[in-house]
Design a protein around this motif. Structure first.
Motif, PDB file in Angstrom:
ATOM      1  N   MET A  54       0.841  -1.184   0.000  1.00 53.18           N
ATOM      2  CA  MET A  54       0.000   0.000   0.000  1.00 53.18           C
ATOM      3  C   MET A  54       0.887   1.249   0.000  1.00 53.18           C
ATOM      4  N   VAL A  55       0.513   2.221  -0.806  1.00 53.95           N
ATOM      5  CA  VAL A  55       1.272   3.449  -0.913  1.00 53.95           C
ATOM      6  C   VAL A  55       0.982   4.327   0.302  1.00 53.95           C
ATOM      7  N   GLU A  56       2.032   4.808   0.930  1.00 58.87           N
ATOM      8  CA  GLU A  56       1.872   5.696   2.071  1.00 58.87           C
ATOM      9  C   GLU A  56       1.286   7.029   1.607  1.00 58.87           C
ATOM     10  N   LYS A  57       0.546   7.704   2.495  1.00 61.88           N
ATOM     11  CA  LYS A  57      -0.073   8.979   2.137  1.00 61.88           C
ATOM     12  C   LYS A  57       0.964   9.995   1.672  1.00 61.88           C
ATOM     13  N   ALA A  58       2.064  10.099   2.388  1.00 60.36           N
ATOM     14  CA  ALA A  58       3.099  11.072   2.015  1.00 60.36           C
ATOM     15  C   ALA A  58       3.662  10.758   0.633  1.00 60.36           C
ATOM     16  N   GLU A  59       3.845   9.480   0.345  1.00 55.23           N
ATOM     17  CA  GLU A  59       4.355   9.072  -0.967  1.00 55.23           C
ATOM     18  C   GLU A  59       3.334   9.383  -2.059  1.00 55.23           C
ATOM     19  N   LEU A  60       2.067   9.081  -1.812  1.00 57.30           N
ATOM     20  CA  LEU A  60       1.004   9.377  -2.771  1.00 57.30           C
ATOM     21  C   LEU A  60       0.922  10.878  -3.022  1.00 57.30           C
ATOM     22  N   HIS A  61       1.002  11.633  -1.947  1.00 51.53           N
ATOM     23  CA  HIS A  61       0.955  13.087  -2.027  1.00 51.53           C
ATOM     24  C   HIS A  61       2.086  13.601  -2.915  1.00 51.53           C
ATOM     25  N   GLN A  62       3.281  13.088  -2.715  1.00 56.22           N
ATOM     26  CA  GLN A  62       4.431  13.512  -3.509  1.00 56.22           C
ATOM     27  C   GLN A  62       4.277  13.088  -4.971  1.00 56.22           C
ATOM     28  N   GLU A  63       3.766  11.895  -5.204  1.00 54.88           N
ATOM     29  CA  GLU A  63       3.534  11.429  -6.580  1.00 54.88           C
ATOM     30  C   GLU A  63       2.534  12.331  -7.301  1.00 54.88           C
ATOM     31  N   LEU A  64       1.472  12.715  -6.600  1.00 58.92           N
ATOM     32  CA  LEU A  64       0.478  13.608  -7.196  1.00 58.92           C
ATOM     33  C   LEU A  64       1.082  14.961  -7.523  1.00 58.92           C
ATOM     34  N   LYS A  65       1.854  15.508  -6.594  1.00 64.85           N
ATOM     35  CA  LYS A  65       2.503  16.796  -6.847  1.00 64.85           C
ATOM     36  C   LYS A  65       3.406  16.709  -8.064  1.00 64.85           C
ATOM     37  N   SER A  66       4.183  15.655  -8.164  1.00 65.97           N
ATOM     38  CA  SER A  66       5.089  15.479  -9.302  1.00 65.97           C
ATOM     39  C   SER A  66       4.321  15.342 -10.611  1.00 65.97           C
ATOM     40  N   ALA A  67       3.250  14.580 -10.589  1.00 72.17           N
ATOM     41  CA  ALA A  67       2.453  14.377 -11.804  1.00 72.17           C
ATOM     42  C   ALA A  67       1.799  15.674 -12.263  1.00 72.17           C
ATOM     43  N   VAL A  68       1.292  16.467 -11.326  1.00 65.60           N
ATOM     44  CA  VAL A  68       0.670  17.737 -11.699  1.00 65.60           C
ATOM     45  C   VAL A  68       1.724  18.702 -12.226  1.00 65.60           C
ATOM     46  N   TRP A  99      -1.783  24.422  -1.840  1.00 67.85           N
ATOM     47  CA  TRP A  99      -0.653  24.087  -0.980  1.00 67.85           C
ATOM     48  C   TRP A  99      -0.438  22.587  -0.898  1.00 67.85           C
ATOM     49  N   SER A 100      -1.266  21.811  -1.543  1.00 69.23           N
ATOM     50  CA  SER A 100      -1.135  20.372  -1.403  1.00 69.23           C
ATOM     51  C   SER A 100      -0.803  19.649  -2.697  1.00 69.23           C
ATOM     52  N   ILE A 101      -1.538  19.897  -3.755  1.00 68.84           N
ATOM     53  CA  ILE A 101      -1.332  19.122  -4.972  1.00 68.84           C
ATOM     54  C   ILE A 101      -0.959  20.000  -6.149  1.00 68.84           C
ATOM     55  N   ILE A 102      -1.763  21.003  -6.434  1.00 67.71           N
ATOM     56  CA  ILE A 102      -1.508  21.843  -7.595  1.00 67.71           C
ATOM     57  C   ILE A 102      -0.334  22.761  -7.286  1.00 67.71           C
ATOM     58  N   PRO A 103       0.649  22.799  -8.160  1.00 72.69           N
ATOM     59  CA  PRO A 103       1.818  23.643  -7.905  1.00 72.69           C
ATOM     60  C   PRO A 103       1.439  25.110  -7.740  1.00 72.69           C
ATOM     61  N   ALA A 104       2.302  25.830  -7.084  1.00 77.26           N
ATOM     62  CA  ALA A 104       2.026  27.228  -6.771  1.00 77.26           C
ATOM     63  C   ALA A 104       1.791  28.080  -8.003  1.00 77.26           C
ATOM     64  N   GLU A 105       2.255  27.660  -9.165  1.00 77.30           N
ATOM     65  CA  GLU A 105       2.091  28.463 -10.376  1.00 77.30           C
ATOM     66  C   GLU A 105       0.652  28.505 -10.853  1.00 77.30           C
ATOM     67  N   THR A 106      -0.160  27.534 -10.508  1.00 76.71           N
ATOM     68  CA  THR A 106      -1.470  27.401 -11.133  1.00 76.71           C
ATOM     69  C   THR A 106      -2.640  27.286 -10.173  1.00 76.71           C
TER      70      THR A 106
END
Length: 143
Positions: free
Chosen positions: A1-15, A74-81
């Motif tokens: 199972m993917v840890e929340k912090a890891e999932l969060h980081q993956e989402l940030k990277s993908a966005v 502040w969580s998923i979508i980068p600060a630019e958008t």
């Protein structure tokens, strides 16, 4: 199972990767035309990022943030958008917290799929600007 912090980081990277496909020239041209970034919002929606916080039973990803966040920016979508998604996240959050079950069933799946976009709200006090924490009118109903 993917840890929340890891999932969060993956989402940030993908966005961030998705955002890279909309270079500065895209934004400058839109700004010059005073246009709306329809293609960008469609790409966010198609990738499922506009539905990340909508519960799974309503067609979203059901992401629950580990700690309180003032907004998705502040969580998923980068600060630019962030501004493009914030209004929808605020309205969707209000619907989740205060909407009836019938309203949630009607609107949340449509928001999650991109069929419905709720990205507007109004602040009416001229001295408040967009800082809604400074609104002075109590908004009492009349009549």
């Amino acid at each position: 199972m993917v840890e929340k912090a890891e999932l969060h980081q993956e989402l940030k990277s993908a966005v961030r990767e998705l955002c890279r496909s909309f270079p500065d020239v895209y934004w400058r041209e839109l700004d010059a035309k005073r246009g709306y970034p329809e293609e960008f919002v469609q790409a966010l929606t198609k990738a499922g990022y506009m539905a990340t916080l909508i519960p799974e039973e309503y067609g979203g990803a059901g992401l629950v943030l580990a700690k309180p966040q003032p907004s998705l920016k502040w969580s998923i979508i980068p600060a630019e958008t962030p501004r493009l998604a914030n209004a929808q996240m605020y309205i969707m959050g209000t619907l989740l917290r205060h909407g009836s079950e019938a309203q949630k069933k009607k609107y949340l799946p449509a928001i999650a799929s991109g069929q419905l976009r709720l990205q507007a709200f109004a602040v009416t006090e001229p001295t408040t600007g967009s800082d809604t924490t400074q609104i002075k009118d109590p908004g009492c109903p009349q009549g």
